[in-house]
Design a protein around this motif. Structure first.
Motif, PDB file in Angstrom:
ATOM      1  N   SER A  66      38.466  36.281  38.872  1.00 24.86           N
ATOM      2  CA  SER A  66      37.749  36.307  37.593  1.00 24.86           C
ATOM      3  C   SER A  66      36.819  37.511  37.513  1.00 24.86           C
ATOM      4  O   SER A  66      36.696  38.141  36.454  1.00 24.86           O
ATOM      5  CB  SER A  66      36.972  35.008  37.376  1.00 24.86           C
ATOM      6  OG  SER A  66      36.075  34.774  38.451  1.00 24.86           O
ATOM      7  N   LYS A  79      39.834  36.160  27.743  1.00 31.59           N
ATOM      8  CA  LYS A  79      40.637  35.114  28.368  1.00 31.59           C
ATOM      9  C   LYS A  79      41.508  35.727  29.461  1.00 31.59           C
ATOM     10  O   LYS A  79      42.014  36.836  29.320  1.00 31.59           O
ATOM     11  CB  LYS A  79      41.526  34.431  27.332  1.00 31.59           C
ATOM     12  CG  LYS A  79      40.770  33.596  26.337  1.00 31.59           C
ATOM     13  CD  LYS A  79      41.732  32.938  25.366  1.00 31.59           C
ATOM     14  CE  LYS A  79      40.969  32.166  24.314  1.00 31.59           C
ATOM     15  NZ  LYS A  79      41.859  31.582  23.314  1.00 31.59           N
ATOM     16  N   GLU A  80      41.672  34.970  30.531  1.00 32.03           N
ATOM     17  CA  GLU A  80      42.474  35.448  31.659  1.00 32.03           C
ATOM     18  C   GLU A  80      43.870  35.869  31.207  1.00 32.03           C
ATOM     19  O   GLU A  80      44.385  36.900  31.646  1.00 32.03           O
ATOM     20  CB  GLU A  80      42.574  34.382  32.743  1.00 32.03           C
ATOM     21  CG  GLU A  80      43.351  34.837  33.953  1.00 32.03           C
ATOM     22  CD  GLU A  80      43.374  33.832  35.083  1.00 32.03           C
ATOM     23  OE1 GLU A  80      44.442  33.704  35.697  1.00 32.03           O
ATOM     24  OE2 GLU A  80      42.345  33.191  35.351  1.00 32.03           O
ATOM     25  N   GLU A  81      44.474  35.103  30.320  1.00 31.24           N
ATOM     26  CA  GLU A  81      45.831  35.412  29.860  1.00 31.24           C
ATOM     27  C   GLU A  81      45.886  36.781  29.182  1.00 31.24           C
ATOM     28  O   GLU A  81      46.860  37.520  29.338  1.00 31.24           O
ATOM     29  CB  GLU A  81      46.347  34.339  28.893  1.00 31.24           C
ATOM     30  CG  GLU A  81      46.458  32.953  29.488  1.00 31.24           C
ATOM     31  CD  GLU A  81      45.115  32.210  29.549  1.00 31.24           C
ATOM     32  OE1 GLU A  81      44.220  32.480  28.711  1.00 31.24           O
ATOM     33  OE2 GLU A  81      44.953  31.379  30.460  1.00 31.24           O
ATOM     34  N   GLU A  82      44.836  37.122  28.424  1.00 30.10           N
ATOM     35  CA  GLU A  82      44.785  38.425  27.757  1.00 30.10           C
ATOM     36  C   GLU A  82      44.673  39.555  28.778  1.00 30.10           C
ATOM     37  O   GLU A  82      45.332  40.588  28.644  1.00 30.10           O
ATOM     38  CB  GLU A  82      43.610  38.487  26.786  1.00 30.10           C
ATOM     39  CG  GLU A  82      43.760  37.606  25.566  1.00 30.10           C
ATOM     40  CD  GLU A  82      42.524  37.662  24.670  1.00 30.10           C
ATOM     41  OE1 GLU A  82      41.945  38.762  24.509  1.00 30.10           O
ATOM     42  OE2 GLU A  82      42.151  36.604  24.146  1.00 30.10           O
TER      43      GLU A  82
END
Length: 116
Positions: A66, A79-82
């Motif tokens: 993170s 967001k992590e996905e982005e």
């Protein structure tokens, strides 16, 4: 900054591993698994026993996934996905360039095979 082709390969394999979702299921926010994979592929064969042991110990000082993703986003909360998608897009663009550099090194017989 100046990176050797080996160092660049390490970074690319590390990012690819993160992008592919490889992780330690017990500690999903750690990137040790990704760093060890990158080390095995890009650097280990060039290191002697002492540096191999030193690297293995140093993975415990790596940032959390993170924190790495936040740093790659220049501190913005995303967001992590982005972030992972941006890494994927980066890898699609830069991998062919690094492959061309490696090909050039091979053709010129410039690959250094000594161990540190």
């Amino acid at each position: 900054l100046c990176f050797s082709p080996r160092g660049l390969k390490f970074i690319l394999v590390l990012l690819q591993s993160i992008s592919d979702g490889e992780r330690d299921e017990e500690h999903p926010n750690l990137i040790r698994v990704n760093a060890m994979k990158a080390y095995e592929i890009a650097l280990k064969k060039y290191h002697g026993w002492m540096l191999q042991k030193l690297f293995t110990g140093s993975v415990y000082a790596l940032p959390y996934k993170s924190d790495l993703l936040k740093a790659l986003e220049k501190g913005k909360e995303v967001k992590e996905e982005e972030s992972i998608e941006k890494i994927h897009q980066f890898l699609m663009r830069v991998t062919p360039i690094l492959d061309a550099i490696y090909e050039m090194y091979t053709k010129m017989n410039a690959e250094l095979s000594y161990k540190a």
